[in-house]
Motif scaffolding. Structure first.
Motif, mmCIF file in Angstrom:
data_model
loop_
_atom_site.group_PDB
_atom_site.id
_atom_site.type_symbol
_atom_site.label_atom_id
_atom_site.label_comp_id
_atom_site.label_asym_id
_atom_site.label_seq_id
_atom_site.Cartn_x
_atom_site.Cartn_y
_atom_site.Cartn_z
ATOM 1 N N HIS A 1 0.821 -1.123 -0.146
ATOM 2 C CA HIS A 1 0.074 0.026 0.049
ATOM 3 C C HIS A 1 0.949 1.336 0.021
ATOM 4 O O HIS A 1 1.834 1.317 0.706
ATOM 5 N N LEU A 2 0.564 2.205 -0.918
ATOM 6 C CA LEU A 2 1.470 3.543 -1.046
ATOM 7 C C LEU A 2 0.813 4.425 -0.007
ATOM 8 O O LEU A 2 -0.290 4.568 0.120
ATOM 9 N N PRO A 3 1.642 4.588 1.131
ATOM 10 C CA PRO A 3 1.058 5.710 2.120
ATOM 11 C C PRO A 3 0.801 7.067 1.935
ATOM 12 O O PRO A 3 0.306 7.769 2.478
ATOM 13 N N MET A 4 1.591 7.308 0.823
ATOM 14 C CA MET A 4 1.217 8.927 0.454
ATOM 15 C C MET A 4 0.482 8.906 -0.895
ATOM 16 O O MET A 4 0.489 8.090 -1.620
ATOM 17 N N PRO A 5 -0.027 10.109 -0.985
ATOM 18 C CA PRO A 5 -0.703 10.602 -2.102
ATOM 19 C C PRO A 5 -0.150 10.923 -3.347
ATOM 20 O O PRO A 5 1.226 11.034 -3.212
ATOM 21 N N ARG A 6 -0.403 10.663 -4.443
ATOM 22 C CA ARG A 6 0.375 10.887 -5.754
ATOM 23 C C ARG A 6 0.891 12.388 -5.625
ATOM 24 O O ARG A 6 1.896 12.781 -6.268
ATOM 25 N N ALA A 7 0.075 13.362 -4.952
ATOM 26 C CA ALA A 7 0.529 14.801 -4.965
ATOM 27 C C ALA A 7 1.944 14.757 -4.081
ATOM 28 O O ALA A 7 2.858 15.743 -4.432
ATOM 29 N N ASP A 8 2.124 14.117 -3.144
ATOM 30 C CA ASP A 8 3.335 13.985 -2.340
ATOM 31 C C ASP A 8 4.383 13.431 -3.108
ATOM 32 O O ASP A 8 5.575 13.688 -3.125
ATOM 33 N N ILE A 9 4.008 12.155 -3.951
ATOM 34 C CA ILE A 9 4.906 11.887 -4.842
ATOM 35 C C ILE A 9 5.462 12.845 -5.734
ATOM 36 O O ILE A 9 6.906 13.143 -6.215
ATOM 37 N N ALA A 10 4.773 13.530 -6.019
ATOM 38 C CA ALA A 10 4.907 14.533 -7.436
ATOM 39 C C ALA A 10 5.854 15.855 -6.586
ATOM 40 O O ALA A 10 7.014 16.012 -7.326
ATOM 41 N N ASN A 11 5.707 16.137 -5.255
ATOM 42 C CA ASN A 11 6.485 17.138 -4.748
ATOM 43 C C ASN A 11 7.753 16.601 -4.555
ATOM 44 O O ASN A 11 8.818 17.312 -4.771
ATOM 45 N N PHE A 12 7.852 15.286 -3.788
ATOM 46 C CA PHE A 12 9.050 14.813 -3.549
ATOM 47 C C PHE A 12 9.941 14.508 -4.729
ATOM 48 O O PHE A 12 11.365 14.762 -4.640
ATOM 49 N N LEU A 13 9.368 14.105 -5.868
ATOM 50 C CA LEU A 13 10.323 14.081 -6.929
ATOM 51 C C LEU A 13 10.368 15.028 -8.001
ATOM 52 O O LEU A 13 11.022 15.086 -9.005
ATOM 53 N N GLY A 14 9.889 16.294 -7.620
ATOM 54 C CA GLY A 14 10.105 17.353 -8.410
ATOM 55 C C GLY A 14 9.178 17.510 -9.937
ATOM 56 O O GLY A 14 9.811 17.580 -10.958
ATOM 57 N N LEU A 15 8.096 16.692 -9.798
ATOM 58 C CA LEU A 15 7.075 16.539 -11.099
ATOM 59 C C LEU A 15 5.824 17.088 -10.724
ATOM 60 O O LEU A 15 5.502 17.275 -9.686
ATOM 61 N N ALA A 16 5.168 17.183 -11.877
ATOM 62 C CA ALA A 16 3.837 17.628 -11.767
ATOM 63 C C ALA A 16 2.980 16.274 -11.348
ATOM 64 O O ALA A 16 3.220 15.184 -11.819
ATOM 65 N N VAL A 17 1.980 16.575 -10.675
ATOM 66 C CA VAL A 17 0.919 15.242 -10.551
ATOM 67 C C VAL A 17 0.128 14.536 -11.481
ATOM 68 O O VAL A 17 0.495 13.359 -11.712
ATOM 69 N N GLU A 18 0.104 15.473 -12.617
ATOM 70 C CA GLU A 18 -0.328 14.841 -14.007
ATOM 71 C C GLU A 18 0.844 13.870 -14.471
ATOM 72 O O GLU A 18 0.455 12.957 -15.051
ATOM 73 N N THR A 19 2.011 14.243 -14.443
ATOM 74 C CA THR A 19 3.212 13.551 -14.940
ATOM 75 C C THR A 19 3.297 12.160 -14.157
ATOM 76 O O THR A 19 3.458 11.039 -14.760
ATOM 77 N N VAL A 20 3.020 12.330 -12.811
ATOM 78 C CA VAL A 20 3.107 11.079 -12.043
ATOM 79 C C VAL A 20 1.854 10.131 -12.649
ATOM 80 O O VAL A 20 2.132 9.055 -12.716
ATOM 81 N N SER A 21 0.877 10.638 -12.656
ATOM 82 C CA SER A 21 -0.461 9.828 -13.167
ATOM 83 C C SER A 21 -0.173 9.232 -14.367
ATOM 84 O O SER A 21 -0.526 8.124 -14.506
ATOM 85 N N ARG A 22 0.412 9.932 -15.281
ATOM 86 C CA ARG A 22 0.593 9.445 -16.687
ATOM 87 C C ARG A 22 1.798 8.563 -16.842
ATOM 88 O O ARG A 22 1.613 7.351 -17.462
ATOM 89 N N VAL A 23 2.859 8.540 -15.880
ATOM 90 C CA VAL A 23 3.780 7.163 -15.915
ATOM 91 C C VAL A 23 3.363 6.342 -15.298
ATOM 92 O O VAL A 23 3.427 5.153 -15.573
ATOM 93 N N MET A 24 2.560 6.667 -14.052
ATOM 94 C CA MET A 24 1.951 5.329 -13.516
ATOM 95 C C MET A 24 0.975 4.385 -14.424
ATOM 96 O O MET A 24 0.970 3.305 -14.401
ATOM 97 N N THR A 25 0.151 5.205 -15.262
ATOM 98 C CA THR A 25 -0.658 4.692 -16.136
ATOM 99 C C THR A 25 0.014 3.866 -17.339
ATOM 100 O O THR A 25 -0.233 2.914 -17.874
ATOM 101 N N ARG A 26 1.082 4.418 -17.628
ATOM 102 C CA ARG A 26 2.000 3.959 -18.875
ATOM 103 C C ARG A 26 2.713 2.587 -18.113
ATOM 104 O O ARG A 26 2.733 1.433 -18.915
#
Length: 249
Positions: A190-215
């Protein structure tokens, strides 16, 4: 403050000895001989609980204690010069927070619970006194500090990567390894953090995180439903995480 309905019973259940704690092979008891364990238990304040979003400590507050995550998950962040929050780390059970404040007057970051979490508090002054009596504990803390420095260097390298795919793959593999250390599944978690936090941590846009996870899901690397994640092909994910290294050889 709203009290979690199970807070009282859960907190009581968490007040077990360091010796019987399921995380003892990851946390400070690892460095203490059985005959000395009582001395450690005397200074550890066990099982303090926090609701999601509640601060364990705040940046620049006087640094009085270190904390070991007992359950749940914690994120750390700093406030940048322009007032933005920059997430600097995610911490799972058995991992220590606040070590980057050792030697300073205040906490170097803010620590918040990502979900309902509990921590063990270790007062710095008492821990330093005990470390002088127990060289093995002092040595363990030096190793933890070294690991903290390595983690910072790893993050700098991670953020220097040009590819969003590399960054996200590296984070997922890091979480996989850390869950494995807790004797949990390294491929289903289970990922304890939301995608917005992943994006912030990795220096990415939330939309980019969602797109990569979908890919990743479409290409058979992962299976994702909400925050429930399964790594279907960890070896291929490793190749993605180290793609740029491979092209530079």
């Amino acid at each position: 403050m709203t009290v979690h309905p199970f807070a009282t019973s859960r907190t009581a259940a968490l007040k077990t000895s360091c010796e019987t704690c399921s995380l003892s092979n990851l946390c400070l008891p690892l460095a203490v001989a059985e005959k000395d364990l009582a001395q450690l238990e005397n200074i550890v304040q066990q099982g303090r609980s926090y609701q999601r979003g509640e601060s364990i400590f705040r940046q620049n507050e006087p640094a009085k204690s270190f904390f070991a995550v007992r359950s749940g998950a914690v994120k750390t962040s700093v406030v940048t010069a322009n007032g933005d929050e920059q997430i600097t780390g995610f911490y799972l059970p058995g991992e220590m927070i606040g070590l980057d404040s050792m030697g300073g007057h205040g906490y170097a970051c803010t620590a918040k619970a990502l979900e309902y979490s509990s921590v063990c508090e270790l007062p710095i002054n008492q821990l330093e006194d005990l470390s002088r009596k127990l060289p093995s504990l002092q040595h363990h803390f030096l190793k933890l500090m070294s690991q903290e420095i390595q983690n910072g260097q790893h993050l700098s390298l991670l953020l220097s990567k040009n590819s969003a795919e590399e960054r996200i793959a590296a984070l997922l593999l890091s979480l996989s390894t850390r869950f494995s250390r807790r004797k949990l599944s390294s491929t289903r978690f289970h990922l304890p953090m939301p995608r917005a936090d992943i994006a912030n941590f990795l220096g990415l846009a939330v939309e980019t995180v969602s797109r990569v996870m979908t890919r990743f899901q479409q290409t058979g690397l992962i299976q994702s439903k909400g925050r429930e994640l399964e790594l279907l092909n960890p070896d291929s994910l490793q190749h993605v995480a180290h793609a740029r290294e491979g092209t530079s050889r």
